[in-house]
Structures are given as C-alpha cells and as structure tokens.
Scaffold this active site. Structure first.
Site, PDB file in Angstrom:
ATOM      1  N   SER A 158      14.130  72.639  43.765  1.00 37.93           N
ATOM      2  CA  SER A 158      14.977  73.088  42.659  1.00 37.93           C
ATOM      3  C   SER A 158      15.315  74.576  42.829  1.00 37.93           C
ATOM      4  O   SER A 158      14.524  75.331  43.401  1.00 37.93           O
ATOM      5  CB  SER A 158      14.234  72.901  41.343  1.00 37.93           C
ATOM      6  OG  SER A 158      14.941  73.485  40.273  1.00 37.93           O
ATOM      7  N   TYR A 171       6.538  73.837  36.621  1.00 41.76           N
ATOM      8  CA  TYR A 171       7.686  73.266  37.336  1.00 41.76           C
ATOM      9  C   TYR A 171       8.143  74.230  38.427  1.00 41.76           C
ATOM     10  O   TYR A 171       8.290  73.836  39.594  1.00 41.76           O
ATOM     11  CB  TYR A 171       8.819  72.974  36.352  1.00 41.76           C
ATOM     12  CG  TYR A 171       9.979  72.253  36.988  1.00 41.76           C
ATOM     13  CD1 TYR A 171       9.853  70.927  37.388  1.00 41.76           C
ATOM     14  CD2 TYR A 171      11.204  72.882  37.201  1.00 41.76           C
ATOM     15  CE1 TYR A 171      10.908  70.251  37.985  1.00 41.76           C
ATOM     16  CE2 TYR A 171      12.267  72.220  37.792  1.00 41.76           C
ATOM     17  CZ  TYR A 171      12.114  70.902  38.184  1.00 41.76           C
ATOM     18  OH  TYR A 171      13.157  70.235  38.783  1.00 41.76           O
TER      19      TYR A 171
HETATM   20  N1  LIG Z   1      17.929  67.272  36.548  1.00 43.04           N
HETATM   21  C1  LIG Z   1      17.903  68.520  36.983  1.00 43.04           C
HETATM   22  O1  LIG Z   1      18.506  69.424  36.379  1.00 43.04           O
HETATM   23  C2  LIG Z   1      17.163  68.860  38.251  1.00 43.04           C
HETATM   24  C3  LIG Z   1      17.337  70.138  38.782  1.00 43.04           C
HETATM   25  C4  LIG Z   1      16.668  70.485  39.940  1.00 43.04           C
HETATM   26  C5  LIG Z   1      15.861  69.557  40.572  1.00 43.04           C
HETATM   27  N2  LIG Z   1      15.697  68.317  40.029  1.00 43.04           N
HETATM   28  C6  LIG Z   1      14.813  67.397  40.720  1.00 43.04           C
HETATM   29  O2  LIG Z   1      15.499  66.201  41.013  1.00 43.04           O
HETATM   30  C7  LIG Z   1      14.560  65.137  41.130  1.00 43.04           C
HETATM   31  C8  LIG Z   1      15.073  63.942  40.341  1.00 43.04           C
HETATM   32  O3  LIG Z   1      15.034  64.272  38.962  1.00 43.04           O
HETATM   33  P1  LIG Z   1      16.138  63.768  37.921  1.00 43.04           P
HETATM   34  O4  LIG Z   1      16.817  64.956  37.385  1.00 43.04           O
HETATM   35  O5  LIG Z   1      16.940  62.682  38.510  1.00 43.04           O
HETATM   36  O6  LIG Z   1      15.196  63.236  36.737  1.00 43.04           O
HETATM   37  P2  LIG Z   1      14.861  61.773  36.215  1.00 43.04           P
HETATM   38  O7  LIG Z   1      16.081  61.032  35.852  1.00 43.04           O
HETATM   39  O8  LIG Z   1      13.808  61.982  35.171  1.00 43.04           O
HETATM   40  O9  LIG Z   1      14.231  61.065  37.500  1.00 43.04           O
HETATM   41  C9  LIG Z   1      12.934  61.294  37.918  1.00 43.04           C
HETATM   42  C10 LIG Z   1      12.560  60.149  38.837  1.00 43.04           C
HETATM   43  O10 LIG Z   1      11.252  60.386  39.350  1.00 43.04           O
HETATM   44  C11 LIG Z   1      10.502  59.197  39.189  1.00 43.04           C
HETATM   45  N3  LIG Z   1       9.084  59.488  39.039  1.00 43.04           N
HETATM   46  C12 LIG Z   1       8.485  60.322  38.145  1.00 43.04           C
HETATM   47  N4  LIG Z   1       7.156  60.270  38.297  1.00 43.04           N
HETATM   48  C13 LIG Z   1       6.905  59.388  39.307  1.00 43.04           C
HETATM   49  C14 LIG Z   1       5.728  58.891  39.917  1.00 43.04           C
HETATM   50  N5  LIG Z   1       4.512  59.298  39.518  1.00 43.04           N
HETATM   51  N6  LIG Z   1       5.846  58.010  40.921  1.00 43.04           N
HETATM   52  C15 LIG Z   1       7.069  57.584  41.327  1.00 43.04           C
HETATM   53  N7  LIG Z   1       8.213  58.010  40.794  1.00 43.04           N
HETATM   54  C16 LIG Z   1       8.131  58.895  39.785  1.00 43.04           C
HETATM   55  C17 LIG Z   1      11.062  58.541  37.929  1.00 43.04           C
HETATM   56  O11 LIG Z   1      10.847  57.134  37.967  1.00 43.04           O
HETATM   57  P3  LIG Z   1       9.712  56.351  37.149  1.00 43.04           P
HETATM   58  O12 LIG Z   1       9.562  57.010  35.821  1.00 43.04           O
HETATM   59  O13 LIG Z   1      10.264  54.961  37.085  1.00 43.04           O
HETATM   60  O14 LIG Z   1       8.488  56.422  38.008  1.00 43.04           O
HETATM   61  C18 LIG Z   1      12.539  58.811  38.101  1.00 43.04           C
HETATM   62  O15 LIG Z   1      13.123  57.834  38.911  1.00 43.04           O
HETATM   63  C19 LIG Z   1      13.227  65.692  40.631  1.00 43.04           C
HETATM   64  O16 LIG Z   1      12.397  66.026  41.718  1.00 43.04           O
HETATM   65  C20 LIG Z   1      13.633  66.943  39.884  1.00 43.04           C
HETATM   66  O17 LIG Z   1      12.598  67.905  39.836  1.00 43.04           O
HETATM   67  C21 LIG Z   1      16.335  67.952  38.890  1.00 43.04           C
END
Ligand SMILES: NC(=O)c1ccc[n+]([C@@H]2O[C@H](COP(=O)([O-])OP(=O)(O)OC[C@H]3O[C@@H](n4cnc5c(N)ncnc54)[C@H](OP(=O)(O)O)[C@@H]3O)[C@@H](O)[C@H]2O)c1
Length: 272
Positions: A158, A171
């Site tokens: 991130s 985070y």
């Molecule tokens: N959204 C943003 O603004 C943003 C910005 C920078 C970076 N990111 C990064 O992008 C990535 C995806 O996040 P997102 O924004 O798409 O959020 P999201 O919609 O909440 O997706 C998170 C994903 O991670 C999975 N997950 C969480 N805990 C897990 C576990 N213990 N085992 C396996 N899977 C797990 C969740 O699936 P389950 O709950 O089904 O396990 C879900 O599919 C993350 O690494 C996040 O830090 C996001």
C-alpha cells in the site's frame, strides 16, 4: 543477463503459447475479485483463494459467465493465517493448473483506530494476515518459480506503507514490512528469472476503506475494477513497483522526503 540461468520468458508472452496461470489470494471481494474477473476475461487459468467459500463460488460463477478465450477459474478456500494450508494450497493450485506463471499475495486486512483502542488481537491480525499470510503465499511459490526458471511474484502492499499513517499504525507497519520483504527477494530472485512486483495502491473503493470514509479524505479513490485494470496492464511488464493513482504516488513520494516536523503536521491535518 546476470547469473547462470536462462533469460526469463516474460510470462505475459507465455499466454501466446498456452493460457497464463495465476493464483490470487483475497479474491472473494474487492481488488482480488476484480483481478480474477479481469484475468479470466483475458483467457487466463486462475486459482482464487480466500476464507469465504460462498463468496469465492459467486466470483467463480461470475467469471465463468464472462470467460473468453478459454479462461477458467478454480476455487481454493484458504485462511492465509495457516502457513501449512497456504503451502499445500499453492502446491495444489500448481498441480491443478499445470504451472504457476504469477502468484498474487493480495489478501489483507485494515483497521482505522487510535493506539489507545488497539488490542493485542488487532496487532496479531495485521501481522498474521498482512505480513505472515502474504509472505507464506510468496514463499510457497518460490520453489515452483525456481524450478520453472520464470514467473512473477506479486505482493499487494500500500502507499500507506511508505510512512507511518496516524490511526493506521499496524496497517502502515505491516505494509511497510511487506514492501521491504518484496524488495529484498526481488534482488535475490532476479538472476533466476523470477520477477517480483510490489503493488502499492492508494484508495480503492472496497469494504476495506469503509472504515475510513467520512473520517479521513480519500483523494483520487478508484473502483476495484479500475485498480485491477491498472494492475493487470502494468504487471505484464513486471516492474519492481506499481503505485497508483499517480497523483497520490507523487504526493506520497514527496511526503517520504519531508522533514519529520512537516510530515507530522500534514499527516495530523489529514487525519482529523
Ligand atoms: N482498498 C484500498 O484502499 C487499499 C489500498 C491499498 C492497499 N490495499 C490492499 O489491497 C488488498 C485487497 O484489499 P481490498 O481493498 O480488496 O479489501 P477487501 O475487499 O476487504 O478484500 C480483502 C480480501 O482479503 C481476504 N482475506 C482477509 N483475511 C484473509 C485471511 N485470513 N485468509 C485469506 N484471505 C483473507 C478477504 O477474503 P475473506 O474475508 O473471504 O477471507 C478478501 O477477499 C489488501 O492487501 C489491502 O491491504 C487496499
């Protein structure tokens, strides 16, 4: 090329001969789900992993409805906090897909809280999912990539990992750790023809940013589809870092070099 290994065939070119094979964690929602759909639409064979099996099944049926050029999808329920399960799942995905051209450690968890409300469970959750889970996913794929003498390892960190963000201490710290890990192994694996990419998104409109909305500005926020589109396009070149959107990348790059007193003041203003 350095080292004794054959030059890598960029895995994007592999798709000219056979479908690209891709493993994505955290694909039950958000960025991971959008990535899976985009890759299947392009004709790749994709393995998706996350804890929520019903959500994964929904993503798989959406993917099958839009699949083109022989694109396929397989579902692997997985909790990345279980390293043994991660190793077994990555190996099983490789067996079932026949190879692994690209492994994307995308699963992650975020929280927005003052340090005074932080419990030890919060600390462990960030370390277990964002650091240990991502590293287990990458580590499980390393022997596969080395035996293929090509492939791409991708970690989704991130822009928040570039400097300490207030109210996001765990985070920020966990994403910073992941970025540093990816940088180290990128250098180690380059002679073997294995590419390593650190993806650093800004704000993406997923369930993860729900806790931020209305509490902090979320400038240049994009949809998960846009984020996936950017990632898929840029991953083809396997750069060291993919940071987006560009205005936030520029601002956070400037922020990296600000003296502490200026950074603290600006970060405090943005967080309140
Ligand atoms: N959204 C943003 O603004 C943003 C910005 C920078 C970076 N990111 C990064 O992008 C990535 C995806 O996040 P997102 O924004 O798409 O959020 P999201 O919609 O909440 O997706 C998170 C994903 O991670 C999975 N997950 C969480 N805990 C897990 C576990 N213990 N085992 C396996 N899977 C797990 C969740 O699936 P389950 O709950 O089904 O396990 C879900 O599919 C993350 O690494 C996040 O830090 C996001």
């Amino acid at each position: 090329m350095n080292g004794n290994f054959a030059p890598p065939a960029p895995w994007s070119n592999v798709s000219l001969m056979r479908p690209a094979t891709i493993f994505i964690t955290g694909a039950s929602s958000g960025i991971g789900r959008a990535l899976a759909l985009e890759y299947v639409r392009k004709g790749a064979h994709v393995a998706i992993a996350a804890r929520r099996a019903p959500e994964l099944a929904r993503v798989a049926s959406e993917a099958r409805a839009i699949a083109q050029k022989g694109g396929q999808i397989r579902v692997f329920p997985l909790d990345v906090r279980e390293p043994r399960a991660v190793f077994e799942t990555v190996q099983r995905a490789e067996r079932e897909l026949g190879s692994l051209d690209c492994v994307i450690a995308n699963a992650g968890a975020g929280s927005y809280q003052h340090i005074s409300t932080m419990s030890w469970d919060d600390v462990e959750r960030a370390i277990d999912i964002n650091i240990r889970g991502a590293i287990a996913t990458i580590l499980a794929a390393v022997p596969i990539m080395l035996s293929q003498q090509r492939g791409q390892l991708v970690g989704v960190s991130s822009l928040a990992g570039r400097r300490g963000m207030p109210y996001s201490a765990m985070y920020s710290a966990s994403k910073s750790a992941l970025s540093t890990f990816l940088e180290s192994i990128r250098i180690e694996l380059a002679p073997a023809g294995v590419k390593v990419t650190d993806v650093q998104p800004g704000f993406v409109d997923t369930s993860m940013v729900l806790t931020l909305k209305g509490r902090v500005p979320t400038p240049w926020m994009c949809s998960p589809q846009k984020a996936a589109h950017i990632m898929v396009r840029r991953l083809e070149r396997a750069p060291a870092v993919i940071a987006f959107p560009w205005p936030l990348d520029v601002w956070s790059s400037i922020g990296r070099f600000l003296p502490t007193f200026m950074y603290d003041r600006l970060a405090r203003l943005a967080a309140l």
